[in-house]
Design a protein around this motif. Structure first.
Motif, PDB file in Angstrom:
ATOM      1  N   PHE A  19      -7.075   3.469   1.647  1.00 11.98           N
ATOM      2  CA  PHE A  19      -7.880   4.652   1.918  1.00 11.98           C
ATOM      3  C   PHE A  19      -7.077   5.919   1.604  1.00 11.98           C
ATOM      4  O   PHE A  19      -7.603   6.872   1.028  1.00 11.98           O
ATOM      5  CB  PHE A  19      -8.350   4.657   3.368  1.00 11.98           C
ATOM      6  N   ALA A  20      -5.788   5.882   1.959  1.00 12.13           N
ATOM      7  CA  ALA A  20      -4.925   7.060   1.751  1.00 12.13           C
ATOM      8  C   ALA A  20      -4.720   7.369   0.273  1.00 12.13           C
ATOM      9  O   ALA A  20      -4.273   8.457  -0.087  1.00 12.13           O
ATOM     10  CB  ALA A  20      -3.584   6.856   2.443  1.00 12.13           C
ATOM     11  N   ASN A  21      -5.073   6.423  -0.583  1.00 10.12           N
ATOM     12  CA  ASN A  21      -4.920   6.667  -2.020  1.00 10.12           C
ATOM     13  C   ASN A  21      -5.793   7.802  -2.537  1.00 10.12           C
ATOM     14  O   ASN A  21      -5.570   8.287  -3.652  1.00 10.12           O
ATOM     15  CB  ASN A  21      -5.211   5.387  -2.811  1.00 10.12           C
ATOM     16  N   VAL A  22      -6.788   8.255  -1.750  1.00 16.24           N
ATOM     17  CA  VAL A  22      -7.590   9.415  -2.194  1.00 16.24           C
ATOM     18  C   VAL A  22      -6.681  10.615  -2.456  1.00 16.24           C
ATOM     19  O   VAL A  22      -7.024  11.494  -3.233  1.00 16.24           O
ATOM     20  CB  VAL A  22      -8.697   9.839  -1.184  1.00 16.24           C
ATOM     21  N   LEU A  23      -5.522  10.624  -1.808  1.00 12.28           N
ATOM     22  CA  LEU A  23      -4.610  11.763  -1.998  1.00 12.28           C
ATOM     23  C   LEU A  23      -4.001  11.784  -3.398  1.00 12.28           C
ATOM     24  O   LEU A  23      -3.588  12.833  -3.882  1.00 12.28           O
ATOM     25  CB  LEU A  23      -3.497  11.748  -0.949  1.00 12.28           C
ATOM     26  N   ASN A  24      -3.957  10.614  -4.037  1.00 16.06           N
ATOM     27  CA  ASN A  24      -3.402  10.567  -5.400  1.00 16.06           C
ATOM     28  C   ASN A  24      -4.218  11.400  -6.373  1.00 16.06           C
ATOM     29  O   ASN A  24      -3.715  11.838  -7.402  1.00 16.06           O
ATOM     30  CB  ASN A  24      -3.354   9.120  -5.913  1.00 16.06           C
ATOM     31  N   VAL A  77      -5.431  14.267  -5.776  1.00 13.64           N
ATOM     32  CA  VAL A  77      -5.300  15.695  -5.511  1.00 13.64           C
ATOM     33  C   VAL A  77      -4.090  16.234  -6.268  1.00 13.64           C
ATOM     34  O   VAL A  77      -2.995  15.688  -6.166  1.00 13.64           O
ATOM     35  CB  VAL A  77      -5.102  15.955  -4.000  1.00 13.64           C
ATOM     36  N   GLN A 122     -10.009  13.561   2.083  1.00 13.44           N
ATOM     37  CA  GLN A 122      -8.598  13.950   1.955  1.00 13.44           C
ATOM     38  C   GLN A 122      -8.016  14.322   3.308  1.00 13.44           C
ATOM     39  O   GLN A 122      -6.875  13.993   3.637  1.00 13.44           O
ATOM     40  CB  GLN A 122      -8.468  15.167   1.043  1.00 13.44           C
ATOM     41  N   ALA A 143      -7.313  11.172   5.398  1.00 10.64           N
ATOM     42  CA  ALA A 143      -6.114  10.460   4.936  1.00 10.64           C
ATOM     43  C   ALA A 143      -4.856  11.246   5.306  1.00 10.64           C
ATOM     44  O   ALA A 143      -3.884  10.687   5.828  1.00 10.64           O
ATOM     45  CB  ALA A 143      -6.188  10.251   3.424  1.00 10.64           C
ATOM     46  N   ILE A 177      -1.822   9.981   8.018  1.00 10.31           N
ATOM     47  CA  ILE A 177      -0.423   9.894   7.592  1.00 10.31           C
ATOM     48  C   ILE A 177       0.463  10.789   8.474  1.00 10.31           C
ATOM     49  O   ILE A 177       1.465  10.342   9.038  1.00 10.31           O
ATOM     50  CB  ILE A 177      -0.287  10.289   6.099  1.00 10.31           C
ATOM     51  N   TYR A 186       3.655   9.282   0.309  1.00  7.40           N
ATOM     52  CA  TYR A 186       2.682   9.446   1.396  1.00  7.40           C
ATOM     53  C   TYR A 186       2.931  10.697   2.241  1.00  7.40           C
ATOM     54  O   TYR A 186       2.119  11.611   2.268  1.00  7.40           O
ATOM     55  CB  TYR A 186       2.669   8.192   2.288  1.00  7.40           C
ATOM     56  N   LYS A 203       3.416  14.023   0.224  1.00 10.27           N
ATOM     57  CA  LYS A 203       2.134  14.299  -0.434  1.00 10.27           C
ATOM     58  C   LYS A 203       1.130  14.850   0.594  1.00 10.27           C
ATOM     59  O   LYS A 203       0.442  15.836   0.339  1.00 10.27           O
ATOM     60  CB  LYS A 203       1.606  13.001  -1.061  1.00 10.27           C
ATOM     61  N   VAL A 214      -0.997  18.317   0.666  1.00  2.93           N
ATOM     62  CA  VAL A 214      -2.465  18.392   0.740  1.00  2.93           C
ATOM     63  C   VAL A 214      -2.863  19.222   1.963  1.00  2.93           C
ATOM     64  O   VAL A 214      -3.864  19.935   1.952  1.00  2.93           O
ATOM     65  CB  VAL A 214      -3.092  16.979   0.776  1.00  2.93           C
ATOM     66  N   LEU A 249      -9.980   0.990  10.617  1.00  3.60           N
ATOM     67  CA  LEU A 249     -10.341   2.014   9.635  1.00  3.60           C
ATOM     68  C   LEU A 249     -11.709   2.609   9.966  1.00  3.60           C
ATOM     69  O   LEU A 249     -11.925   3.818   9.866  1.00  3.60           O
ATOM     70  CB  LEU A 249     -10.324   1.425   8.225  1.00  3.60           C
TER      71      LEU A 249
END
Lengths: 94, 483
Positions: free
Chosen positions: A37-42, A44, B300, B303, B307, B370, B373, B377, B415
């Protein structure tokens, strides 16, 4: 990124946690789901973007360098699982 | 009409007219707790004896403050000297703080009366209060449903009239989402407005304490008590202390409201979307300008939130080692085993999951991909809000994508549980204030919450906006849980 069982056990070790055999698989699956799910940040674009550490514009918070003595040792030790002579008791380390 | 049905400002009016005494109020709430706690399970610790004692002491005194003699419930992650602060965790089951949190000091200085410590998700990690190590709190509107979380005990107790108001804490929605699920008002102040000293840390750059109340006026009233710069919290911001009641009733004529369209589409239940849109239409009738805008950040933000929050949690919860306080295992032969076994035996499943995720994103090899990043964001999300706030005074969205769900429904899929925070986390990431107020019920008679988002340190506009809608629609008089 795919997380291996060995990696999970290494991370648990760093966090000072034991994982039971039956926990390993479910934690592995959960961790993988969340990281996917956290891959959505890739997607950006963060080039030339600074990191945000805190959310307000506070820069620093200084206070006077004064010693304030907290004398109620008993209150501080009240929650200790094991204590002896006003000290926390831990197993032998040397 | 019983005293426990009234809001705090109504109680204060009666006290001022000498129609009732502070002892009458405390007695009324204690009788309500005696009757309803077995159905709701909102409390970890009930301090009824101490409350009665204090009310008896105060009864002949001169009302030295606005909230003199008013009872309150305190979330069980806020330290109270002399009463247990458990964080609903086996780790702190017997922990008695040797000091008061700054907000508790403020409450005591007002001569308010603590009725007890409220149940929560363990260490505030969760969205349903099902992760409490001690008990599952029920939603007063339907006891087969969750009250939301993590401040579920606080919100359920306010909705069930077991406390007149309560303190919650909000890291990603933990005040606003349970307020929405329980049909009450929940305010998360701007990061830094209320001192976090004495709040057991979950994610220090996101945590904030705030009021959960029956109506908006009470929210302003309690916020007045809680704010103020605190030397003991280095992130407390030194801003001028405001009286949030002063402009509460000014109305919304000319107010500019932005409505981010992405918060009404995919992932948001249709009934909720419609109900919040209807509420926004009411603002037009009240003289505000309403305009659709774009804020395409929900996924975004979620996520980024998980993190950052888990990274900070893994660090903050490192202190629980079985030495100075908290649970200690009996099963060890050396120091390392003492640490590991104490932590493994006392932390619940969700807490361990988040520590592991947090440790992972901070560990060598993954930190840049992670954590770093996400911190970048975070800047982008802040900037997007800043852009919108150059055009609008407030933004309005739903508080949660669904109404309160059935107990057990989302327990097995972490999730899916995290998605409950979809609409709320971005405010914590950007440090913005937000309030959830009820704006109707769905076809199952479950309350729906509307979230109003404000500029940093502009709680005045936030409260004024919430108040105008509340006065026009009178949710509390129209809908009530059948208890």
């Amino acid at each position: 990124m795919k997380v291996s069982k060995e990696e999970l056990l290494h991370i648990a070790n760093l966090a000072n946690l034991n994982l039971k055999e039956e926990e390993v698989n479910s934690y592995l699956e959960n961790l993988q789901d969340i990281l996917n799910f956290a891959n959505v940040l890739n997607n950006v674009d963060t080039s030339n973007i600074d990191e945000t550490i805190g959310s307000t514009s506070n820069v620093n918070a200084f206070r006077k360098d004064e010693v304030k003595v907290f004398e109620d040792t008993e209150a501080l030790l009240r929650n200790a699982p094991e204590k002896e002579n006003n000290m926390f008791n831990v197993p032998k380390v040397i | 009409m019983e005293l426990y049905d009234l809001t705090v400002h109504e109680l204060i009016e009666k006290l001022e007219k000498k129609e009732i005494s502070v002892l009458d109020i405390t007695k009324s709430y204690i009788s309500r707790i005696d009757n309803k706690e077995k159905d709701i399970n909102a409390f970890v610790t009930i301090t009824d004896k101490e409350a009665l004692e204090k009310a008896n002491e105060l009864i002949d005194g001169k009302a030295s403050s606005k909230c003199y003699g008013i009872p309150i419930g305190i979330k069980d992650n806020i330290c109270t000297n002399g009463t247990k602060t458990t964080c609903s965790s086996k780790m702190l089951e017997n922990f008695v703080s040797p000091y008061d949190a700054t907000v508790v000091e403020k409450i005591n200085n007002e001569n308010m009366i603590c009725l007890g410590k409220m149940n929560m998700d363990e260490f505030a990690m969760g969205a349903s209060t099902e992760y409490s190590a001690f008990k599952k709190t029920k939603n007063p509107w339907d006891i087969e449903r969750v009250p939301g979380g993590s401040s579920g005990g606080s919100a359920a107790a306010v909705a069930a009239n077991m406390v007149p108001w309560a303190l919650g804490s909000d890291t990603g929605g933990s005040i606003r989402q349970p307020a929405s699920f329980c049909g009450v008002v929940g305010l998360k102040p701007t990061y830094g407005l209320v001192s976090r000293y004495g709040l057991v840390a979950f994610a220090s750059s996101l945590d904030q304490i705030g009021p959960i109340t029956k109506d908006v006026e009470d929210s302003a009233l309690l916020l007045n008590v809680l704010t103020g710069h605190d030397e003991k919290d280095s992130t407390s911001v030194n801003v001028e202390k405001k009286n949030y009641l002063e402009h509460l009733k000014d109305g919304v004529e000319g107010l500019k409201i932005g409505v981010p369209k992405e918060f009404f589409g995919e992932g948001i239940n249709e009934e909720i979307s419609k109900s919040v849109k209807d509420a926004i239409d009411k603002y037009k009738e009240l003289g505000a300008t309403v305009e659709e805008c774009s804020l395409d950040i929900a996924d975004q933000a979620l996520a980024t939130y998980y993190i950052i929050a888990c990274a900070e949690a893994s660090s903050n919860l490192g202190r629980f080692d079985g030495i100075r306080y908290g649970y200690r295992t009996n099963n060890f032969t050396n120091l390392n085993e003492l640490f590991r076994n104490s932590r493994s035996e006392a932390f619940g499943d969700e807490v361990k999951r988040r520590i592991i995720l947090g440790t992972y994103v901070l560990s060598s090899g993954y930190y840049d991909a992670y954590y770093k990043k996400a911190q970048k964001v975070r800047t982008i999300i802040k900037n997007k809000f800043n852009e919108l706030f150059s055009k609008y005074d407030v933004l309005i969205t739903p508080t949660a994508p669904t109404v309160a769900y059935k107990i057990g429904e989302k327990c097995n899929n972490p999730l899916e549980m995290y998605l409950a925070d979809l609409c709320t986390v971005s405010l914590n990431i950007a440090g913005l204030p937000g309030i959830s107020i009820p704006c109707g019920v769905n076809s199952n008679n479950m309350p729906i919450g509307m979230q109003i988002i404000g500029k940093q340190f502009d709680e005045e506009t936030l409260l004024k906006t919430a108040y105008a809608y509340e006065q026009k629609t009178k949710f509390r008089e129209t809908y009530k849980p059948e208890l």
